[in-house]
Design an enzyme around this catalytic site. Structure first.
Site, PDB file in Angstrom:
ATOM      1  NE  ARG A  81      11.097  37.153-121.444  1.00 26.04           N
ATOM      2  CZ  ARG A  81      10.023  37.289-122.212  1.00 26.04           C
ATOM      3  NH1 ARG A  81       9.227  36.232-122.440  1.00 26.04           N
ATOM      4  NH2 ARG A  81       9.712  38.442-122.754  1.00 26.04           N
ATOM      5  CD  GLU A 158       6.208  39.255-128.305  1.00 31.21           C
ATOM      6  OE1 GLU A 158       5.024  39.564-128.579  1.00 31.21           O
ATOM      7  OE2 GLU A 158       6.621  38.088-128.332  1.00 31.21           O
ATOM      8  CG  HIS A 224      10.385  37.270-128.412  1.00 29.71           C
ATOM      9  ND1 HIS A 224       9.278  37.779-127.752  1.00 29.71           N
ATOM     10  CD2 HIS A 224      11.424  37.396-127.551  1.00 29.71           C
ATOM     11  CE1 HIS A 224       9.638  38.193-126.548  1.00 29.71           C
ATOM     12  NE2 HIS A 224      10.942  37.978-126.408  1.00 29.71           N
ATOM     13  CD  GLU A 253       7.874  35.331-125.645  1.00 29.41           C
ATOM     14  OE1 GLU A 253       7.167  34.985-126.627  1.00 29.41           O
ATOM     15  OE2 GLU A 253       7.495  36.185-124.817  1.00 29.41           O
ATOM     16  CD1 TRP A 282       4.494  31.106-124.981  1.00 26.98           C
ATOM     17  CD2 TRP A 282       5.509  32.649-123.720  1.00 26.98           C
ATOM     18  NE1 TRP A 282       3.507  31.777-124.318  1.00 26.98           N
ATOM     19  CE2 TRP A 282       4.098  32.735-123.525  1.00 26.98           C
ATOM     20  CE3 TRP A 282       6.336  33.510-123.012  1.00 26.98           C
ATOM     21  CZ2 TRP A 282       3.530  33.663-122.658  1.00 26.98           C
ATOM     22  CZ3 TRP A 282       5.766  34.433-122.165  1.00 26.98           C
ATOM     23  CH2 TRP A 282       4.380  34.510-121.997  1.00 26.98           C
TER      24      TRP A 282
END
Length: 540
Positions: A81, A158, A224, A253, A282
């Protein structure tokens, strides 16, 4: 003033597009390349593709991208990503994006491209709208057209903080509609609000309407998972909601720790694997601002794994163990041949909370290769999965003392095909403490939570002994600043942060293996995402 005019123009365009669609009913276009099929992501040839990868912050560390993508691939990932920006940070031009895509392809990685400009919109200065993110994608469209087999477009990272979160649904639907009107044929990915964590459940509760806004029905939802998802119950509940709705989900994430709490990465990874969900950790390297612990390697060096990097790449249900390269690179065709049925398991080393199972291996002739085995507890209509193994044995943990288990195994191949059920093995765990000793075990489940509160229900108390008990006591710890605002089916007393719960008059007597439950509601400071922990149980 000019910004307001642009927003007004965009609203008019969206309204006109909606009116046209109402007047002229059009069938949904067939998606090309990577696409959604039910809850799964598949390639153009129909093979399942399950993302296993990490994020690389290209827009801030462009000079590290060549070595980073090669390093990410060398550690087994099938997906990367890539962080891009349209101007909030170093802007990435169409030629730059084309180069990134070419490097992804050279390293045989599926390329998830995300616009980071939207991060924390409504709460963080400088964040841009999803509408502005679409403008960016249109500006680099020349680098993306024709790459539908290799590229997923993550429209905006986000895209809402914790303010005006209800606007996420319409803004995301409008962004998808504009992307399709502009001619994008790619699989689209949309991030949740609440800084990606959706703790108010806006994405969860409106995902169906957002999915239907896509004329191609080719959008995957991205959650996430950081401090909000610090228990197995919360993770499973979120995964279950999308599975029940029949909608596609990936963990876009997650980390092994975070400033807002301690994510349960073990459950995230094990459940993603058992459910066939993609995950992207992440992040590769370069984190700052107090979250340097999220670096997977030191100084972008693939041979210098951190503890987080070791966990996600080499640990149980990690990338090396579970990733399968996209068949667009490996040349694999559609594999519909299931592996042979494994042999009947045998149970050994049975304790009060675990057992060791072994079985004779399966074989696979479909071309995808044998990927591993799923282990299930046989319970009738819905058989829960107890674990997953890449070899023909497994050590089960977390079992209930004094309980009979009937367990069977299924083999799975690289294309996701499952064999038939093996014959089951039956064994009974020994009696023992199971969470507090004295024949009494306890588990607590978070039923729901919001900004400054939560409900814990059920707190299940089980007699794990061999004879009846006539009373029980459960203790647990409240995080600092938390209070109990209500309870039921137990009498609670509080001393400092320690809570003692004693049975009510009607639920104190439990026969061997019998259970009862109680619940309570708690209050916590805004911004605090913790819930009580450390449940123990005792009986006379």
């Amino acid at each position: 003033m000019r910004k307001r005019l642009r927003i007004a123009e965009a609203a008019i365009i969206s309204l006109l597009a909606l009116l046209v669609s109402m007047l002229v009913a059009q069938p949904a276009q067939a998606a090309v390349g990577l696409r959604v099929s039910g809850t799964r992501i598949v390639e153009a040839n129909g093979n399942n593709f399950i993302m296993r990868g990490v994020s690389h912050a290209h827009t801030w560390f462009a000079s590290q991208t060549t070595s980073s993508l090669a390093g990410i691939k060398s550690l087994g990932a099938n997906t990367v990503r890539v962080v891009l920006s349209g101007g909030r940070w170093t802007p990435n031009s169409a030629s730059d994006v084309a180069n990134v895509v070419a490097q992804c392809k050279a390293n045989r990685l599926i390329c998830v491209l995300e616009n980071h400009d939207t991060t924390g919109y409504g709460e963080q200065d400088g964040a841009t709208t999803l509408d502005a993110a679409v403008n960016y994608w249109i500006s680099v469209q020349s680098a993306l057209t024709g790459q539908e087999n290799h590229v997923v477009i993550n429209i905006g990272n986000e895209p809402y903080g914790n303010n005006n979160v209800s606007a996420w649904t319409q803004a995301t639907s409008n962004a998808i509609t504009r992307m399709r009107a502009a001619g994008f044929q790619h699989l689209l990915m949309v991030d949740a609000p609440n800084w990606g964590q959706d703790w108010q459940f806006t994405m969860r509760d409106t995902a169906a309407s957002v999915f239907n806004a896509d004329s191609q029905r080719n959008t995957v939802f991205s959650i996430h998972m950081y401090g909000v998802f610090d228990t197995a119950a919360e993770i499973n509940a979120y995964f279950n909601s999308f599975q029940t709705a029949g909608l596609p989900l990936v963990v876009g994430e997650f980390g092994n720790m975070h400033s807002d709490g301690d994510p349960d990465e073990d459950t995230i990874m094990s459940q993603a694997q058992s459910r066939g969900l993609g995950y992207i950790g992440w992040s590769w390297s370069g984190n700052g601002g107090g979250v340097e612990y999220l670096d997977m390697v030191t100084n972008f060096n693939a041979s210098s794994l951190t503890s987080w990097g070791t966990r996600i790449f080499n640990g149980a249900n990690g990338i090396r163990q579970t990733a399968r390269e996209a068949t667009i690179y490996s040349g694999g065709g559609t594999d519909t041949t299931a592996p042979t049925t494994p042999g009947t398991p045998t149970a050994s080393n049975v304790t009060s909370s675990g057992a060791r199972l072994s079985w004779s291996a399966s074989t696979d002739s479909g071309g995808s290769g044998l990927a591993g085995y799923n282990v299930y507890r046989e319970q009738g209509a819905t058989d829960p999965q107890l674990g997953q193994s890449t070899t023909n044995s497994i050590s089960l943990t977390g079992l209930t003392a004094g309980t009979q288990y009937q367990v069977y195994v299924r083999a799975r191949d690289g294309a996701g095909n499952l064999s038939g059920n093996s014959s089951p093995v039956t064994f009974t765990t020994t009696t023992g403490g199971g969470g507090g000793g004295n024949g009494c075990g306890v588990t607590g489940t978070t039923q729901g939570q919001w900004g400054n509160g939560y409900v814990i229900q059920p707190v299940t108390v089980t007699n794990t002994g061999t004879s009846a008990i006539t009373g029980w006591t459960v203790t647990f710890t409240l995080p600092a600043g938390h209070t109990i605002t209500g309870s039921w089916n137990a009498t609670l007393t509080i001393s400092g942060q320690t809570v003692t719960a004693k049975n009510a008059g009607h639920n104190g007597t439990l026969a061997a293996n019998a259970s009862t439950s109680f619940g309570f509601q708690g209050s916590r400071p805004n911004g605090n995402t913790q819930v009580p922990a450390g449940y123990t149980c005792s009986s006379p």
